[in-house]
Write a protein that holds these residues in place. Structure first.
Motif, mmCIF file in Angstrom:
data_model
loop_
_atom_site.group_PDB
_atom_site.id
_atom_site.type_symbol
_atom_site.label_atom_id
_atom_site.label_comp_id
_atom_site.label_asym_id
_atom_site.label_seq_id
_atom_site.Cartn_x
_atom_site.Cartn_y
_atom_site.Cartn_z
ATOM 1 N N GLN A 1 0.825 -1.209 0.000
ATOM 2 C CA GLN A 1 0.000 0.000 0.000
ATOM 3 C C GLN A 1 0.860 1.260 0.000
ATOM 4 O OE1 GLN A 1 -0.362 -2.639 1.906
ATOM 5 N NE2 GLN A 1 -2.483 -3.362 1.759
ATOM 6 N N ILE A 2 1.972 1.225 0.728
ATOM 7 C CA ILE A 2 2.861 2.389 0.769
ATOM 8 C C ILE A 2 3.457 2.661 -0.598
ATOM 9 C CG2 ILE A 2 5.048 3.232 1.730
ATOM 10 C CD1 ILE A 2 4.318 1.742 4.315
ATOM 11 N N PHE A 3 3.886 1.593 -1.289
ATOM 12 C CA PHE A 3 4.430 1.802 -2.628
ATOM 13 C C PHE A 3 3.351 2.293 -3.586
ATOM 14 C CE2 PHE A 3 5.562 0.504 -6.920
ATOM 15 C CZ PHE A 3 6.836 1.027 -7.022
ATOM 16 N N ASP A 4 2.126 1.810 -3.439
ATOM 17 C CA ASP A 4 1.041 2.286 -4.302
ATOM 18 C C ASP A 4 0.798 3.780 -4.113
ATOM 19 O OD1 ASP A 4 0.660 -0.204 -5.401
ATOM 20 O OD2 ASP A 4 -0.932 -0.783 -3.998
ATOM 21 N N VAL A 5 0.884 4.231 -2.849
ATOM 22 C CA VAL A 5 0.720 5.663 -2.592
ATOM 23 C C VAL A 5 1.851 6.457 -3.234
ATOM 24 C CG1 VAL A 5 0.689 7.430 -0.787
ATOM 25 C CG2 VAL A 5 -0.592 5.307 -0.473
ATOM 26 N N LEU A 6 3.077 5.947 -3.131
ATOM 27 C CA LEU A 6 4.217 6.640 -3.722
ATOM 28 C C LEU A 6 4.113 6.694 -5.248
ATOM 29 C CD1 LEU A 6 7.000 7.951 -3.138
ATOM 30 C CD2 LEU A 6 8.017 5.699 -3.519
ATOM 31 N N SER A 7 3.587 5.655 -5.854
ATOM 32 C CA SER A 7 3.510 5.594 -7.318
ATOM 33 C C SER A 7 2.256 6.240 -7.877
ATOM 34 C CB SER A 7 3.566 4.134 -7.779
ATOM 35 O OG SER A 7 2.478 3.403 -7.260
ATOM 36 N N GLN A 8 1.361 6.738 -6.999
ATOM 37 C CA GLN A 8 0.087 7.273 -7.466
ATOM 38 C C GLN A 8 0.235 8.439 -8.450
ATOM 39 O OE1 GLN A 8 -1.816 10.199 -6.667
ATOM 40 N NE2 GLN A 8 -3.716 9.436 -7.594
ATOM 41 N N PRO A 9 1.166 9.401 -8.241
ATOM 42 C CA PRO A 9 1.307 10.470 -9.242
ATOM 43 C C PRO A 9 1.678 9.951 -10.630
ATOM 44 C CG PRO A 9 2.380 11.087 -7.192
ATOM 45 C CD PRO A 9 2.018 9.644 -7.060
ATOM 46 N N LEU A 10 2.485 8.906 -10.693
ATOM 47 C CA LEU A 10 2.842 8.334 -11.988
ATOM 48 C C LEU A 10 1.681 7.551 -12.587
ATOM 49 C CD1 LEU A 10 4.923 7.722 -14.197
ATOM 50 C CD2 LEU A 10 5.682 5.772 -12.823
ATOM 51 N N MET A 11 0.949 6.827 -11.772
ATOM 52 C CA MET A 11 -0.167 6.033 -12.270
ATOM 53 C C MET A 11 -1.246 6.912 -12.884
ATOM 54 S SD MET A 11 0.927 3.057 -11.747
ATOM 55 C CE MET A 11 -0.541 2.203 -12.318
ATOM 56 N N VAL A 12 -1.411 8.123 -12.367
ATOM 57 C CA VAL A 12 -2.379 9.056 -12.937
ATOM 58 C C VAL A 12 -1.973 9.456 -14.348
ATOM 59 C CG1 VAL A 12 -3.383 11.362 -12.683
ATOM 60 C CG2 VAL A 12 -3.110 9.901 -10.684
ATOM 61 N N ALA A 13 -0.664 9.558 -14.573
ATOM 62 C CA ALA A 13 -0.177 9.977 -15.887
ATOM 63 C C ALA A 13 -0.162 8.846 -16.909
ATOM 64 C CB ALA A 13 1.225 10.567 -15.755
ATOM 65 N N LEU A 14 -0.128 7.605 -16.454
ATOM 66 C CA LEU A 14 -0.088 6.470 -17.374
ATOM 67 C C LEU A 14 -1.443 6.274 -18.044
ATOM 68 C CD1 LEU A 14 1.923 3.801 -15.304
ATOM 69 C CD2 LEU A 14 2.754 5.246 -17.173
#
Length: 261
Positions: free
Chosen positions: A53-66
């Motif tokens: 879950q912590i990594f998902d939160v960290l990667s959230q800005p990138l996931m929005v752009a994908l």
């Protein structure tokens, strides 16, 4: 009295007397380091069940752009485990950092004068606060704008899906760059308070700071104008904030007294 005199005349006794304070300081340093390390371990143990879950939160800005339905890549065999682990350990260190700095403060405080204590403690507190503000600015503003900007230039024939290990390295670099950038007002104030630079000197080098800010941003950030400006502009603004703090709260230069004639 004779025994006392003989004890001082013995070089071995004098050497032991000198070694005792050194050993006590080393033992205290070891205790402080162990406590600091244990604090990080305890926080990490509490966070470890939530690594994914912590990594998902960290990667959230990138996931929005994908593109919708796209995911990041894991090219290494153990990367899906070790990268979230490193992210969690990094977060644990940040959470435990105030206690780690307190242990450092408790070790060095007895050797400081009162005026030095009054200066060091606010510096430590404000440094942690400004570093955290820089990281939050990077996460909520810079990442969301930069990733969308970069993804917008990705050709249709290219699958824009970064590797998670490369993403972690990029994030740590950017966090460090923006965290240190937000320390600029504190650095400016410290330079003034210790007498290394007056307000006039700091204001005089402002044009060089502006040029240096854009050069540094070009080196640290990705090779696009947006991310460079998002680092360079706050650096310049924060330097100006530091100048205002020095002007109103800094150390004043003593004017030379007029010579009597």
């Amino acid at each position: 009295m004779a025994n006392e005199k003989l004890s001082y005349e013995n070089p071995e006794d004098e050497e032991v007397d000198r070694e005792q304070p050194l050993m006590s300081h080393l033992l205290e340093l070891r205790t402080r380091l162990v406590r600091a390390a244990l604090s990080v371990v305890v926080v990490f143990a509490c966070l470890s069940p939530f690594m994914k879950q912590i990594f998902d939160v960290l990667s959230q800005p990138l996931m929005v752009a994908l593109p919708q339905g796209s995911k990041m890549l894991a090219t290494g065999v153990v990367a899906p485990f070790f990268v979230p682990l490193k992210v969690t350990l990094f977060l644990a260190f940040l959470i435990a950092l105030p206690y780690v700095l307190y242990q450092m403060w408790a070790f060095i405080a007895p050797g400081l004068y009162k005026r030095e204590k009054r200066l060091v403690f606010p510096i430590l507190f404000s440094s942690v606060l400004m570093f955290a503000v820089g990281m939050l600015y990077c996460y909520f503003v810079v990442f969301r704008m930069v990733f969308l900007f970069i993804a917008g230039f990705s050709p249709e024939s290219v699958n824009f899906a970064p590797d998670i290990d490369a993403y972690f390295s990029f994030v740590i670099t950017m966090f460090a760059a923006f965290g240190l950038t937000f320390e600029v007002p504190i650095v400016v104030m410290v330079l003034n308070r210790v007498g290394a630079a007056s307000y006039e000197k700091l204001a005089k080098i402002r044009p060089y700071v502006i040029v240096g800010a854009f050069v540094l941003a070009a080196i640290v950030t990705p090779p696009d104008v947006l991310s460079q400006c998002l680092l360079a502009v706050p650096l310049v603004v924060l330097y100006q904030v530091g100048l205002w703090l020095v002007k109103y709260f800094g150390k004043k230069d003593h004017l030379p007294e007029p010579s009597g004639e």
